[in-house]
Design a protein around this motif. Sequence first.
Motif: not given
Length: 480
Positions: A147-170
């Motif tokens: 999601v982070n790789k293919h959605n560069k236009k997301l605003n900072p809020f959703w970027t933070d959401v998906f980054q946090a989910y990525g850390q949880f996933y890892d």
Amino acid sequence: MWDTVLTVVVVTVIIIIIIIIIIIIIIIIIIIIIIIIIIIIIIIVVVVINIIIIIIIIIAVVVAAIVSSLSSSLLEQRRCEPLWRGKTKRSPHPTGLQKPPALKDKDLAQADDPPRQAAYGPMEWRKILLTNCPNIDCFENYGPQYVNKHNKKLNPFWTDVFQAYGQFYDNVKLEKYSELLAEPIFNNNKFKIGNNPFCYNQWTKHNILLVKDLTNEEGTFYTVEEFKQKYDIQTVNFLEYYSCISAIKKYVKDSNIDIDNSLPNTSSKAYSMTLGSPKGSRLFYDVFVQKIDTPNPCKKWEQMLENEIDWDKIFFKTHKIKEIRLKWFQMKITYRTLVTNSILKEMRIVENNNCTFCNMEKDTIYHYLWSCEHVQLFWKDFERWLKSQCDHCQRLKMNKVLVLFGYDKKTRTDDGFDFLLLHAKYFLYKCRFNKCKPRLVAFCNYNNYQYKLDRYVHQIEMREHNFTLKWAMYNNLFNQ
């Protein structure tokens, strides 16, 4: 004549006394009146002050209500101006995403899928996210990096959401083979080639997305020919295929997952935990703190000793040491910070880094606490001494892990032995500074003093029963 004079004098004195008494009474009355006036004034002042305080409180409450009302109005007016990372971005919608056009019935049906329901709540939010982040449909079949790789236009809020989910996933650790089979292959930090997650577009076109797509019914991986035949792919890059299989096998080995023929889960473990977790953040907190990396000094000890060590038990035993001096001594051994001649030579305090005892080999913690020939003789004498005086020590065998850290999986110890071993190591440490060879006779004298000191401490703490239990099996050591 004298009688008349005497009478006049007496009358005069009486009159004067009466006048004085009247004056005193008048003065007392005046003082009382003044005191009453002062009391009345004080009461009036107190009442006035209380009235003023009440008025101020009423005014403050009214002002606070007005300010609160104005603040709510101001926040309502500026709710479309969120501030993320110091950057203000105007938006006609509180999510920071453009409001989508009306969705068709087909789109609304797709918007009701479990990921969006669980992750994004109200229907309006799901519509907005679906419009601005269409790749969310692939959330289940790809790793969180997709999601982070293919959605560069997301605003900072959703970027933070998906980054946090990525850390949880890892941080979610796979424990069963069924969990591994449901794991996405691509854009997943668990499977890396060249230390980076990967994605094969040719495979995604044939819907090869999960680990289970690479295994047969028995749970083993396909060969290249079987893979071609299974998915009707004419050309398969041999290196790409086996690099992918190797990355998965490496994770299996590192995570100690047993391979079996169990059926795969319906979705990845992290995805299932996100959807099925109860309200609250406890589950996510546990995932983030479940594994604390072993400190580097401990890893070096494991490499040097070629042994897997239970550090939790060692730190627990170290924590139980009451004497601060000895506790720090053991911690310095564990963290490899105990002073040696090698360190002193680098600091230019001593001329060479040879061992103080043997003066032949390089001085290290491991050497002067275990491997030095003079120290080895000391430990052998120490072991014989315990076996000769204590019947329960007949099977005792000193080893390097037990000596260095006071704990070994193969040896069961008690408080008395832990005390003796710790003081024996400290005795070696003192001998090194005194530049004398360690001898068992000298240690026995040192140990007798420590024994008396320990008894005195237990007496002060009124724990004499604990002292008796601690040394019941070792009384012969101190009755010589």
